[in-house]
Design an enzyme around this catalytic site. Structure first.
Site, PDB file in Angstrom:
ATOM      1  N   ASP A  10       0.870  -1.428  -0.022  1.00  0.00           N
ATOM      2  CA  ASP A  10      -0.021   0.100  -0.004  1.00  0.00           C
ATOM      3  C   ASP A  10       0.688   1.267   0.116  1.00  0.00           C
ATOM      4  OD1 ASP A  10      -1.859  -1.963   0.331  1.00  0.00           O
ATOM      5  OD2 ASP A  10      -2.757  -1.219   2.082  1.00  0.00           O
ATOM      6  N   ASP A  61      -4.844  -0.808  -1.747  1.00  0.00           N
ATOM      7  CA  ASP A  61      -5.792  -0.501  -1.298  1.00  0.00           C
ATOM      8  C   ASP A  61      -6.697   0.020  -2.511  1.00  0.00           C
ATOM      9  OD1 ASP A  61      -6.506  -1.240   1.122  1.00  0.00           O
ATOM     10  OD2 ASP A  61      -6.748   0.770   1.983  1.00  0.00           O
ATOM     11  N   HIS A  63     -10.438   0.891  -3.462  1.00  0.00           N
ATOM     12  CA  HIS A  63     -11.854   1.199  -2.842  1.00  0.00           C
ATOM     13  C   HIS A  63     -12.606   1.638  -3.758  1.00  0.00           C
ATOM     14  CE1 HIS A  63     -10.477  -0.193   0.983  1.00  0.00           C
ATOM     15  NE2 HIS A  63      -9.586   0.941   1.193  1.00  0.00           N
ATOM     16  N   SER A  69     -15.744   1.090   4.910  1.00  0.00           N
ATOM     17  CA  SER A  69     -14.747   1.661   6.118  1.00  0.00           C
ATOM     18  C   SER A  69     -14.513   3.184   6.065  1.00  0.00           C
ATOM     19  CB  SER A  69     -13.341   1.163   5.479  1.00  0.00           C
ATOM     20  OG  SER A  69     -12.957   1.780   4.585  1.00  0.00           O
ATOM     21  N   HIS A  80     -10.333   7.247   1.179  1.00  0.00           N
ATOM     22  CA  HIS A  80      -8.862   7.033   0.744  1.00  0.00           C
ATOM     23  C   HIS A  80      -8.882   5.988  -0.256  1.00  0.00           C
ATOM     24  CE1 HIS A  80      -9.687   3.779   3.800  1.00  0.00           C
ATOM     25  NE2 HIS A  80      -8.778   3.188   3.128  1.00  0.00           N
ATOM     26  N   LYS A 106      -7.183  -4.978  -3.038  1.00  0.00           N
ATOM     27  CA  LYS A 106      -7.934  -5.174  -1.981  1.00  0.00           C
ATOM     28  C   LYS A 106      -8.904  -4.201  -1.427  1.00  0.00           C
ATOM     29  CE  LYS A 106      -4.163  -4.235   1.365  1.00  0.00           C
ATOM     30  NZ  LYS A 106      -4.661  -3.042   2.011  1.00  0.00           N
ATOM     31  N   GLU A 113     -13.909  -4.962   4.552  1.00  0.00           N
ATOM     32  CA  GLU A 113     -12.571  -4.328   4.977  1.00  0.00           C
ATOM     33  C   GLU A 113     -11.513  -5.611   4.822  1.00  0.00           C
ATOM     34  OE1 GLU A 113     -10.368  -1.953   5.193  1.00  0.00           O
ATOM     35  OE2 GLU A 113     -11.294  -0.668   6.997  1.00  0.00           O
ATOM     36  N   ALA A 146       0.550   0.573   6.364  1.00  0.00           N
ATOM     37  CA  ALA A 146       1.024   1.012   7.740  1.00  0.00           C
ATOM     38  C   ALA A 146       1.371   0.082   8.537  1.00  0.00           C
ATOM     39  CB  ALA A 146       0.279   2.084   8.548  1.00  0.00           C
ATOM     40  N   CYS A 150      -2.165  -2.813   7.713  1.00  0.00           N
ATOM     41  CA  CYS A 150      -2.091  -3.531   6.406  1.00  0.00           C
ATOM     42  C   CYS A 150      -0.567  -4.171   6.505  1.00  0.00           C
ATOM     43  CB  CYS A 150      -2.292  -2.665   5.059  1.00  0.00           C
ATOM     44  SG  CYS A 150      -3.782  -2.131   5.249  1.00  0.00           S
TER      45      CYS A 150
END
Length: 195
Positions: A10, A61, A63, A69, A80, A106, A113, A146, A150
Site C-alpha cells: 500500500d 487498497d 476502494h 470503511s 482513501h 484489496k 474491510e 502502515a 495492513c
C-alpha cells in the site's frame, strides 16, 4: 536472495501525503528504493529483467467511492485510495517496478474491510499467496504502510502460510508511533524477523 521476493504494501499517495498520511512514509519510500537497489546491484539489464531474478509484488487498497470503511458510510477511516484517483496511485518512484500481474488489489468490495495483502487479487484473479508459491518463494521481505494495520496483517498471513517473513523496519510508515512500536514487538514475538 534466491527464492526470495519483496512485497510492498500500500505505498499509495493517500497513505503518503493524502487523507491518511502516515508518519515516516516518504522516508519509507526512499529506503525501499535503496533496498531494491542493493538487491539488484550488479545485475544490469532492464527493470523487467531485474524483476525476473528478484520478484517485487505490490498490494494496493482499491476502494469504491462508497466503501463501508469510510466515515461517511459508517466506518472509522476518512475516504482513501478510491480506485482511479491520485490518492489510490502507487508512488511514482516505484512505478518502474510495478507489473499488473504482480499487483494485488484489496478492499474492492464496498462491504468488506481487507487489511491483509493476502486478501488481494491480481488482474487474473490470483492471490498473493498463489503467486508467491508459483515463484517458489521461501523468504518474503515486506515493507510499506502502515505498520499497525495492513503491514502487520500481511506479515502475519504470510507467516501462517509458511513463508519466512522479514520486515524491513526502515521501509515502513505508521499511523501512531506507540502503535508502531507495539506492532513491531508483537510481530517479533510471533517469529517475524525484524531487520
Amino acid at each position: 536472495m534466491n527464492n526470495s521476493a519483496l512485497v510492498i504494501v500500500d505505498m499509495q499517495y493517500d497513505f503518503i501525503d493524502g487523507s491518511l498520511a502516515c508518519r515516516n512514509s516518504e522516508n519509507a519510500v526512499k529506503e525501499t528504493l535503496k533496498f531494491i537497489d542493493r538487491q539488484t546491484k550488479g545485475q544490469g539489464g532492464e527493470d523487467h529483467e531485474i524483476l525476473d531474478t528478484f520478484p517485487i509484488l505490490f498490494t494496493r487498497d482499491h476502494h469504491p467511492a462508497d466503501h463501508s470503511s469510510f466515515k461517511e458510510y459508517g466506518g472509522i477511516w476518512p475516504s482513501h485510495c478510491v480506485a482511479g484517483t491520485h490518492g489510490g496511485s502507487i508512488h511514482k518512484d516505484l512505478l518502474p517496478y510495478v507489473r499488473e500481474e504482480l499487483t494485488f488489489d484489496k478492499g474492492c468490495d464496498k462491504t468488506t474491510e481487507q487489511y491483509s495483502g493476502f486478501d488481494g487479487l491480481n488482474n487474473a484473479e490470483q492471490s498473493l499467496g498463489e503467486i508467491l508459491e508459483l515463484l517458489d518463494t521461501t523468504d518474503v521481505y515486506v515493507c510499506g504502510l502502515a505498520t499497525e494495520y495492513c503491514v502487520r496483517n500481511t506479515c502475519e498471513d504470510l507467516m501462517k502460510a509458511g513463508f519466512k517473513v522479514h520486515l524491513l523496519k526502515d521501509c515502513i510508515g505508521y499511523v501512531d508511533h506507540q502503535g508502531h512500536i507495539d506492532a513491531l514487538a508483537t510481530m517479533a514475538s510471533e517469529g517475524i524477523v525484524i531487520e
